[in-house]
Design a protein around this motif. Sequence first.
Motif, mmCIF file in Angstrom:
data_model
loop_
_atom_site.group_PDB
_atom_site.id
_atom_site.type_symbol
_atom_site.label_atom_id
_atom_site.label_comp_id
_atom_site.label_asym_id
_atom_site.label_seq_id
_atom_site.Cartn_x
_atom_site.Cartn_y
_atom_site.Cartn_z
ATOM 1 N N LEU A 234 2.298 1.626 -3.664
ATOM 2 C CA LEU A 234 1.470 2.245 -4.435
ATOM 3 C C LEU A 234 1.068 3.726 -4.206
ATOM 4 O O LEU A 234 0.764 4.430 -5.173
ATOM 5 C CB LEU A 234 -0.024 1.436 -4.453
ATOM 6 N N THR A 235 0.925 4.002 -2.956
ATOM 7 C CA THR A 235 0.744 5.422 -2.513
ATOM 8 C C THR A 235 1.542 6.478 -3.040
ATOM 9 O O THR A 235 1.475 7.390 -3.667
ATOM 10 C CB THR A 235 0.414 5.680 -1.089
ATOM 11 N N TRP B 131 0.933 -1.356 0.022
ATOM 12 C CA TRP B 131 -0.006 0.194 0.030
ATOM 13 C C TRP B 131 0.677 1.309 -0.125
ATOM 14 O O TRP B 131 0.430 2.085 -0.928
ATOM 15 C CB TRP B 131 -1.186 0.051 1.117
ATOM 16 N N ARG C 95 -7.443 1.088 -1.967
ATOM 17 C CA ARG C 95 -7.139 1.815 -0.811
ATOM 18 C C ARG C 95 -8.048 1.125 0.383
ATOM 19 O O ARG C 95 -7.677 0.391 1.353
ATOM 20 C CB ARG C 95 -7.227 3.098 -0.557
ATOM 21 N N LEU D 142 -2.927 -2.236 -10.455
ATOM 22 C CA LEU D 142 -2.785 -0.768 -10.167
ATOM 23 C C LEU D 142 -1.367 -0.417 -10.523
ATOM 24 O O LEU D 142 -0.989 0.784 -11.155
ATOM 25 C CB LEU D 142 -3.166 -0.442 -8.867
ATOM 26 N N LEU E 282 -0.435 2.389 -13.295
ATOM 27 C CA LEU E 282 0.364 3.653 -12.856
ATOM 28 C C LEU E 282 1.635 3.739 -13.951
ATOM 29 O O LEU E 282 1.853 4.833 -14.385
ATOM 30 C CB LEU E 282 0.874 3.660 -11.424
ATOM 31 N N PHE F 167 1.321 6.623 -6.806
ATOM 32 C CA PHE F 167 0.210 7.572 -7.011
ATOM 33 C C PHE F 167 0.434 9.164 -6.787
ATOM 34 O O PHE F 167 0.007 9.919 -7.731
ATOM 35 C CB PHE F 167 -1.091 7.219 -6.305
ATOM 36 N N TYR G 86 -7.639 3.842 -7.349
ATOM 37 C CA TYR G 86 -6.728 3.966 -6.214
ATOM 38 C C TYR G 86 -7.646 4.032 -5.061
ATOM 39 O O TYR G 86 -7.095 3.056 -3.829
ATOM 40 C CB TYR G 86 -5.906 5.291 -6.281
#
Length: 243
Positions: A146-147, A143, A234, A194, A198, A150, A230
């Motif tokens: 990915l954050t 997570w 999440r 994801l 991205l 993003f 996203y």
Amino acid sequence: MIFIGYLISIILFAFAAVIIVASWDTLLAAPKLDLKSLLTLVQAALAFIGAITAAILTATVGRSNEYLKARLTQSVNEATTRLNAELAQSVNASTERLRAELTASVNESTQLLQAELTRSGDVFRAELDQLVPRRYEAYHAIWAALTQYFRAVQKFEAGIFDEGTLKAADKACDDASAHTLLVDQIDRDTFHALWQELTRLREIAEEKRDLPDGLRTLWRNEGRMLGQHYQEVRERLANHLLA
């Protein structure tokens, strides 16, 4: 009783023999006697004595057979009773021994099984205690990566293409992929989906970053759907982190 019967029979036989001898001597001493009458008398006496003797012998033999039969029956009954008692004792002893062996075996097996279950439970709890924190770290790692990615792509909205930040975010996702073995298959697929999305948007942005308003246009066209995706990821990963 049997002995007395035989004894009486012998005495009667002896008495008959004496009568025959006496009759013969009388016959020789008195030749004028009626020989026919004397012989008839002797025959009658012998027949009488023989009949009595035969009756006594028959009774004696019958009594002897009954006695022997009774003794045989008694012996058979005694032997049967003794064998039954020995057999019952042997069966009871064998049953008690088998019951004791079976009880001991069951108790031993139960104790071994309980010990094995306890040991397995301890091992399972120990492994679970180690696995839960590692799964939490795995979900947190993917997570966070990915954050980071993003947030780097989100700068396209302002027309900024931060190449260093984008490469660092892509590397963070690559490092986080090593933790995906500890997460559920559906979450692993979600992470890679994801991440690919991205990366695709970054590659398109790299081609359009020198165009006037290229990055902002790209974000207006792609950013909304990316943001929704996203948020869905999440929520999914957050549910696992809180479970």
